[in-house]
Design a protein around this motif. Structure first.
Motif, mmCIF file in Angstrom:
data_model
loop_
_atom_site.group_PDB
_atom_site.id
_atom_site.type_symbol
_atom_site.label_atom_id
_atom_site.label_comp_id
_atom_site.label_asym_id
_atom_site.label_seq_id
_atom_site.Cartn_x
_atom_site.Cartn_y
_atom_site.Cartn_z
ATOM 1 N N GLY A 1 26.905 14.230 22.761
ATOM 2 C CA GLY A 1 27.616 13.812 21.542
ATOM 3 C C GLY A 1 28.202 12.414 21.644
ATOM 4 N N CYS A 2 28.338 11.910 22.863
ATOM 5 C CA CYS A 2 28.967 10.605 23.036
ATOM 6 C C CYS A 2 27.942 9.486 23.157
ATOM 7 C CB CYS A 2 29.877 10.620 24.254
ATOM 8 S SG CYS A 2 28.988 10.958 25.778
ATOM 9 N N ASP B 1 27.952 21.606 10.414
ATOM 10 C CA ASP B 1 28.727 20.845 11.386
ATOM 11 C C ASP B 1 30.177 21.296 11.364
ATOM 12 O OD1 ASP B 1 26.801 19.017 12.444
ATOM 13 O OD2 ASP B 1 26.711 18.140 10.437
ATOM 14 N N VAL B 2 30.707 21.582 12.539
ATOM 15 C CA VAL B 2 32.110 21.985 12.639
ATOM 16 C C VAL B 2 32.742 21.206 13.789
ATOM 17 C CG1 VAL B 2 33.693 23.896 13.028
ATOM 18 C CG2 VAL B 2 31.533 24.320 11.874
ATOM 19 N N GLY B 3 33.908 20.656 13.548
ATOM 20 C CA GLY B 3 34.620 19.974 14.622
ATOM 21 C C GLY B 3 36.078 20.392 14.612
ATOM 22 N N SER B 4 36.635 20.562 15.795
ATOM 23 C CA SER B 4 38.042 20.931 15.905
ATOM 24 C C SER B 4 38.643 20.092 17.008
ATOM 25 C CB SER B 4 38.142 22.423 16.226
ATOM 26 O OG SER B 4 39.447 22.737 16.665
ATOM 27 N N ILE B 5 39.742 19.419 16.698
ATOM 28 C CA ILE B 5 40.360 18.537 17.683
ATOM 29 C C ILE B 5 41.819 18.914 17.835
ATOM 30 C CG2 ILE B 5 41.107 16.149 18.079
ATOM 31 C CD1 ILE B 5 38.541 15.212 16.745
ATOM 32 N N GLY B 6 42.244 19.049 19.079
ATOM 33 C CA GLY B 6 43.661 19.217 19.421
ATOM 34 C C GLY B 6 44.390 20.257 18.585
ATOM 35 N N ASP B 7 45.526 19.845 18.033
ATOM 36 C CA ASP B 7 46.397 20.750 17.294
ATOM 37 C C ASP B 7 45.856 20.950 15.878
ATOM 38 O OD1 ASP B 7 48.428 22.225 16.234
ATOM 39 O OD2 ASP B 7 49.920 20.621 16.293
ATOM 40 N N ALA B 8 44.797 21.721 15.776
ATOM 41 C CA ALA B 8 44.122 21.881 14.482
ATOM 42 C C ALA B 8 44.998 22.606 13.468
ATOM 43 C CB ALA B 8 42.810 22.631 14.688
ATOM 44 N N HIS B 9 45.922 23.418 13.946
ATOM 45 C CA HIS B 9 46.726 24.217 13.027
ATOM 46 C C HIS B 9 48.094 23.597 12.729
ATOM 47 C CE1 HIS B 9 44.029 27.682 12.785
ATOM 48 N NE2 HIS B 9 43.719 27.388 14.036
ATOM 49 N N ALA B 10 48.288 22.357 13.141
ATOM 50 C CA ALA B 10 49.545 21.645 12.902
ATOM 51 C C ALA B 10 50.751 22.459 13.353
ATOM 52 C CB ALA B 10 49.663 21.288 11.411
ATOM 53 N N LYS B 11 50.694 22.926 14.599
ATOM 54 C CA LYS B 11 51.812 23.724 15.115
ATOM 55 C C LYS B 11 52.894 22.847 15.735
ATOM 56 C CE LYS B 11 49.293 27.980 15.941
ATOM 57 N NZ LYS B 11 48.292 28.566 16.829
ATOM 58 N N THR B 12 52.600 21.605 16.014
ATOM 59 C CA THR B 12 53.583 20.709 16.618
ATOM 60 C C THR B 12 54.747 20.498 15.643
ATOM 61 O OG1 THR B 12 51.710 19.595 17.626
ATOM 62 C CG2 THR B 12 53.824 18.472 17.767
ATOM 63 N N GLN B 13 55.949 20.475 16.214
ATOM 64 C CA GLN B 13 57.155 20.259 15.411
ATOM 65 C C GLN B 13 57.034 18.978 14.573
ATOM 66 O OE1 GLN B 13 60.159 22.280 16.282
ATOM 67 N NE2 GLN B 13 60.994 21.543 14.346
ATOM 68 N N GLY B 14 57.269 19.104 13.297
ATOM 69 C CA GLY B 14 57.302 17.919 12.427
ATOM 70 C C GLY B 14 55.937 17.354 12.063
ATOM 71 N N ALA B 15 54.878 18.016 12.488
ATOM 72 C CA ALA B 15 53.545 17.477 12.246
ATOM 73 C C ALA B 15 53.267 17.375 10.747
ATOM 74 C CB ALA B 15 52.491 18.361 12.905
ATOM 75 N N LEU B 16 52.560 16.329 10.352
ATOM 76 C CA LEU B 16 52.176 16.130 8.951
ATOM 77 C C LEU B 16 50.660 16.184 8.857
ATOM 78 C CD1 LEU B 16 54.458 13.039 8.341
ATOM 79 C CD2 LEU B 16 54.885 15.370 7.533
ATOM 80 N N TYR C 1 34.219 12.576 14.127
ATOM 81 C CA TYR C 1 34.749 13.326 15.263
ATOM 82 C C TYR C 1 35.048 12.438 16.480
ATOM 83 C CZ TYR C 1 34.966 16.737 19.083
ATOM 84 O OH TYR C 1 35.357 17.454 20.169
ATOM 85 N N ASP C 2 34.060 11.635 16.874
ATOM 86 C CA ASP C 2 34.231 10.843 18.092
ATOM 87 C C ASP C 2 35.414 9.896 17.989
ATOM 88 O OD1 ASP C 2 32.110 12.032 19.296
ATOM 89 O OD2 ASP C 2 30.662 10.520 18.637
ATOM 90 N N SER C 3 35.477 9.259 16.838
ATOM 91 C CA SER C 3 36.537 8.312 16.610
ATOM 92 C C SER C 3 37.902 9.005 16.653
ATOM 93 C CB SER C 3 36.285 7.728 15.238
ATOM 94 O OG SER C 3 36.731 6.473 15.139
ATOM 95 N N LEU C 4 38.010 10.121 15.953
ATOM 96 C CA LEU C 4 39.278 10.848 15.900
ATOM 97 C C LEU C 4 39.664 11.343 17.289
ATOM 98 C CD1 LEU C 4 38.757 12.911 12.605
ATOM 99 C CD2 LEU C 4 40.270 10.953 12.940
ATOM 100 N N LEU C 5 38.667 11.823 18.035
ATOM 101 C CA LEU C 5 38.953 12.336 19.372
ATOM 102 C C LEU C 5 39.537 11.226 20.246
ATOM 103 C CD1 LEU C 5 38.679 14.840 21.192
ATOM 104 C CD2 LEU C 5 36.462 13.962 21.916
ATOM 105 N N GLN C 6 38.989 10.024 20.112
ATOM 106 C CA GLN C 6 39.515 8.903 20.904
ATOM 107 C C GLN C 6 40.956 8.592 20.518
ATOM 108 O OE1 GLN C 6 38.099 7.804 23.469
ATOM 109 N NE2 GLN C 6 36.101 8.746 23.169
#
Lengths: 127, 871
Positions: B462-463, B332-347, B383-388
């Motif tokens: 998946g939903c 199982d692999v899931g990737s959501i949004g900014d997976a690489h934490a490229k956003t400024q200040g992301a933690l 995954y579903d929860s995080l995506l929401q």
């Protein structure tokens, strides 16, 4: 019982695997089929045999290996139906496999399904 | 509209077809809009997302998204083998390879993309292939038939899918990736590392940080890859999967504006620099981005179709979420949004569990209020929860790590209620919660209805769980009763079935399904009915008509483990055991080479027993006076205890004595879920009674009874039910509560959830049990008395009954044992061999497969272990 193993040939054939007294009604048992491959090596295959007295076919035969759980366990699953299709649910992770076609209903997977019949108190599988 | 609108669609992939479908639906008539479709391939649109299933036996027809008769019905003019070569933008006319011309008012370019083949010398030989079309798959299949080893160049998502295909074709498979990790676009370094090890476990070798410099003639195989670091790899087949490039040549040759690195530039209406030409799907570039997924392509198709018909349409394409969840080779692999934490200040918060093969990371905003991205490998249940959380900018809980930590007690459940109406429920088909609410308002009254009118959950599916949740909640809020049928065979809940069985005195599944159900039953209703019959009548569970009802654990009176062997757990009431019995257990374990472990419930687990060994093992245990521990059933398990006043300085009551009495009273009782007890001798609570279904804690005046707690996934402390009880009252209360739970609990409902669902909760339960508010206490006690009076050791009964031993044979026609069960030793005991170990063993590798066929102990048998491997 070794008699049954000897009778088998390379070509597909009705093979006697056990007697009706070995069946467990509405449940499964397992038999070992040994066949020489075309290359002449001795191949062994586990076949799960299910007895469902209320169905049209009475007996079903499919591979015993669960391709999802990766173990020889399907004969130990619960039999039942899904939308009228006779099925066995794997005892490991509960996916259902059609006893007629071997297709897994919930996931992309498939097992071998073989014609089976009762002939003079013997259970025969076409394999 | 007076004049007929001529729309020509170039390309009939998934997106091109979706456009045609949309437009055919939206137009008023075929006279209003004439649609022409030109496909360069020799077949109409098919499902490329599930292409690899072609190898698993699906045919081109199975994968087809449409067929000629459908297009005829829709009055679509279509051509296959019709590659478009030129566009005359002035005349609004296009020409195909064979010289056929078509005029258009609106032209749609849905030409997709092609696989990028890196310019490696030798990369153009006959067994160097790509993975894109059904024709490609045909070539791969035919090449594989004369190959033993295959290499995929490229370790991205498609590359891994291609590797899986090679593996399924029976090739020894390698993946070569230029970057230091797999799936570099979707997952981070940690996730990539774990993915690599999981994939290697499946027998695919992964080579990262490898740049292929040349493909030359091989020695042991057809080819040899030579890497920049000088290493080499021999293979018979090379599959390139190094990314895709937009098929934009029609745009390029006809002066449409392209991006720097290709792709036909479009605006938010999907128009190119020529307002009468649209581009959609993977050939289109929107805000410098090519969307290589089907869902954004579908959105573009929808937008373009609306705009073609109505240039004032306000539907626009605004980019798309690229989150993905998939199963790659069973991982199982899931990737959501900014997976690489490229956003400024992301933690970031990371959880890694190497033994279990789980890696999870969430990326949150600098103020920790919003979720920006996530990576999940090995377990995508969140995954579903995080995506929401991400899609709807829902504020994160105070400790965001709770979202990914296992067993976090306060893991926030993001149920249907928490979602705003704008929340996307189905991202494949872009259906929001609002759309679903509207469908329910419009009369849809089941998940199936909502699915058919909104198309939600008809993509990847998946939903499905979330969709059901939303639909159920909406129906409930409108006062519609949501069906609690246990499965398709019975239109009743467990409780209703229980009442039927009891009132009609039904004693078999056949009787019940004949009168009140239909079909043959299934793995849900059969064990439920089996449990109900056991609770009401408490007959021997392996009677010939009850065998078929039992889950494997109940049938074999043991717990099935991952390799199909079983664990054996004798009952040790209260955890008290004589040295003689302890020695027996040890001797049996030694004789049958079983892995041995003390359980969390004060018992001894013996693992690795083959199904055919169980009767022999139990014969010895039963002969020594041991009983089955019911560790397998949805039934009473353990009664844990501390040593109590007999030995302990602090103990105020005899907790061991009470624990043994309780265990002996309720042993074997079947319930909706497993039930655990504990008795502590004082408030120090050494037996941890408050985490059990029934917890008893000694006071200097008697016993305090705690109820409905549990450990496990969602722990709950038990509630204090009554205080300072004498022995008799304690048992009376437990009898009543337990009996009430057995009769009214739902299938697989724990006591904790059962109580939470009782209207009035603890207070109501106290009224029923202590004050006999419903006047049923007599009946509850009678029911319990009848069950406990019929106790039998199921193993003892089974061993006396040759008929019920039938299923314990591995084979009805042979004495051989299952050759797939193989063990290796670890810390001086056996454990199941992994797939890789089994394979290495077969190849004569340096793995020691323990040979237990002659029942020898591991230490002796490992001496005869198999062979050596060269490397």
């Amino acid at each position: 019982m070794t008699q049954a193993l000897k009778e088998q040939t390379v070509n597909k054939d009705w093979v006697t695997l056990c007697g009706i007294q070995d069946l467990v009604a509405n449940s499964g048992i397992c038999a070992l089929v040994a066949k020489p491959s075309e290359q002449g090596e001795q191949l062994e295959k586990q076949i799960a045999i299910f007895s469902i007295p209320d169905s049209e076919e009475k007996v079903f035969a499919v591979d015993n290996f669960d391709p999802i759980g990766k173990a020889n366990v399907l004969y130990r699953g619960i039999v039942g139906s899904n939308n009228g299709e006779p099925i066995v649910a794997s005892p490991l992770y509960k996916q259902q496999f059609s006893l007629k076609t071997g297709t897994c209903i919930q996931e992309e997977a498939e097992i071998g399904a073989y014609p089976a019949r009762i002939q003079d108190q013997a259970i025969q599988v076409y394999i | 509209m007076s004049k007929q609108l001529n729309v020509v669609v170039v390309g009939n992939g998934m997106v091109g077809h979706h456009f045609v479908e949309q437009l055919a639906n939206l137009r008023e008539s075929a006279e209003q809009v004439n649609i022409t479709v030109l496909s360069a391939e020799n077949r109409l649109a098919y499902d490329r997302v599930h292409l690899s299933e072609y190898f698993a036996g699906k045919t081109a027809q199975d994968l087809a998204l449409t067929d000629e008769s459908t297009y005829h019905d829709w009055q679509i003019d279509f051509r296959t083998n019709a590659k478009v070569t030129t566009i005359d933008r002035q005349q609004q006319q296009i020409t195909t390879e064979v010289g056929e011309t078509f005029s258009y008012d609106k032209l749609i370019l849905a030409t997709g993309s092609y696989p990028f083949v890196p310019p490696i010398p030798g990369g153009d030989q006959s067994h160097c292939l790509v993975y894109r079309t059904i024709d490609d798959l045909e070539s791969i299949k035919s090449s594989a038939s004369s190959s033993k080893v295959g290499v995929v160049i490229g370790g991205g998502l498609l590359g891994l899918e291609a590797a899986n295909a090679l593996k399924e074709l029976g090739l020894q498979t390698h993946v070569v990736e230029f970057a230091p990790q797999l799936m570099a676009v979707q997952v981070d370094t940690g996730g990539g590392r774990l993915l690599k090890s999981k994939i290697e476990e499946l027998g695919v070798q992964v080579h990262t940080s490898k740049a292929t410099q040349v493909i030359e003639k091989g020695e042991s195989c057809r080819y040899r890859l030579v890497f920049a670091d000088g290493e080499t790899l021999e293979t018979d087949l090379v599959l390139f999967s190094a990314g895709i490039r937009p098929y934009d040549n029609l745009g390029r040759e006809n002066d449409l504006v392209l991006g720097e690195r290709g792709g036909i530039v479009i605006n938010s209406q999907c128009q190119t620099s020529d307002e009468n030409i649209y581009a959609i799907g993977e050939c289109a570039l929107y805000e410098n981005m090519i969307y290589g997924l089907v869902a954004p392509g579908y959105s573009m198709a929808k937008v373009a179709a609306k705009h073609v018909l109505d240039s004032t349409s306000e539907t626009v394409f605004e980019g798309a979420d690229m989150s993905t969840k998939l199963k790659l080779m069973g991982v199982d692999v899931g990737s959501i949004g900014d997976a690489h934490a490229k956003t400024q200040g992301a933690l970031t918060y990371t959880y890694e569990n190497q033994p279990e093969g789980v890696y999870k990371k969430i990326v949150v905003s600098s103020d920790k209020t919003l979720l920006l991205g996530a990576v999940l490998v090995g377990d995508t249940s969140e995954y579903d929860s995080l995506l929401q959380y991400m899609l709807n900018a829902i504020e994160l809980p105070e400790s965001p790590e709770a979202l990914i930590l296992p067993m976090a007690a306060d893991k926030p459940m993001l149920g249907a209620d928490a979602l705003p109406n704008t929340a996307t429920i189905c991202s494949c088909l872009n259906v929001t919660k609002g759309d679903i609410v509207a469908a329910v308002d419009g009369g849809a009254c089941s998940v199936a209805d909502v699915k058919s009118c909104t198309k939600a959950s008809t993509g990847c599916g998946g939903c499905a769980a979330l969709l059901k949740d939303v639909v159920d909640k909406e129906l409930e809020s409108r006062g519609v009763e949501v069906k609690k049928d246990i499965c398709e065979h019975f239109a009743y809940s467990r409780r209703e079935l229980f009442d039927i069985v009891k009132v009609e005195k039904i004693t078999s599944f056949e009787q019940l399904i004949e009168k009140h159900g239909h079909g043959l039953g299934c793995e849900i209703c059969k064990p439920t009915v089996g449990s109900i019959l056991a609770s009401v009548w408490n007959d021997y569970i392996l009677d010939s008509n009850k065998v078929p009802l039992q889950d494997t654990n109940d049938t074999f009176l043991a717990n099935m483990q991952k390799d199909g062997t079983y664990s054996v757990v004798p009952r040790i009431p209260g955890g008290e055991i004589t040295p003689d019995k302890l020695i027996t257990i040890g001797e049996v374990a030694k004789k049958y080479s079983l892995y041995t472990k003390i359980t969390g419930g004060q018992r001894i687990d013996l693992f690795g027993a083959r199904v055919d060994q169980l009767p022999d093992i139990w014969q010895e245990l039963v002969d020594a006076g041991l009983e089955t521990g019911h560790a397998y059933g949805k039934s009473v398990r353990t009664v844990k205890s501390c040593v109590g006043s007999t030995w302990c300085r602090y103990g105020v009551q005899d907790s061991v004595g009470m624990a043994i009495d309780i265990e002996n009273r309720y042993k074997g009782v079947r319930a909706p879920h497993k039930v655990k007890f504990a008795v502590s001798g004082c408030t120090r609570e050494c037996a941890e009674a408050q985490s059990k279904d029934f917890g008893v804690i000694a006071t200097d005046k008697g016993w305090n009874l705690y109820v409905c707690g549990n450990g496990g996934m969602k722990p709950r402390h038990a509630d204090l039910f009554a205080t300072d009880l004498d022995d008799e009252t304690l048992i009376k209360y437990i009898d009543r509560i337990f009996s009430f739970y057995i009769q009214t609990g739902d299938r697989l409902q724990r006591t904790s959830v059962w109580m939470e669902n009782l209207e009035g909760g603890l207070e109501y339960l106290q009224k029923v049990i202590i004050d006999d508010h419903l006047g049923i206490c007599d009946e509850l006690e009678k029911q319990m008395a009848s069950i406990v009076g019929k106790y039998q050791c199921e193993w003892k009964t089974t061993l006396e009954n040759p008929e019920s031993l039938k299923r314990f044979r591995q084979f009805v026609n042979s004495d051989k044992t299952d050759s797939n069960i193989q063990f290796v030793t670890e810390r001086d005991q056996i454990r199941p061999a992994t797939l890789a170990e089994k394979k290495a063993g077969e190849l004569g590798g340096n793995i020691e497969i323990v040979d237990l066929t002659s029942n020898e102990s591991p230490s002796e048998s490992s001496k005869q272990a198999v062979a050596v491997m060269e490397d």
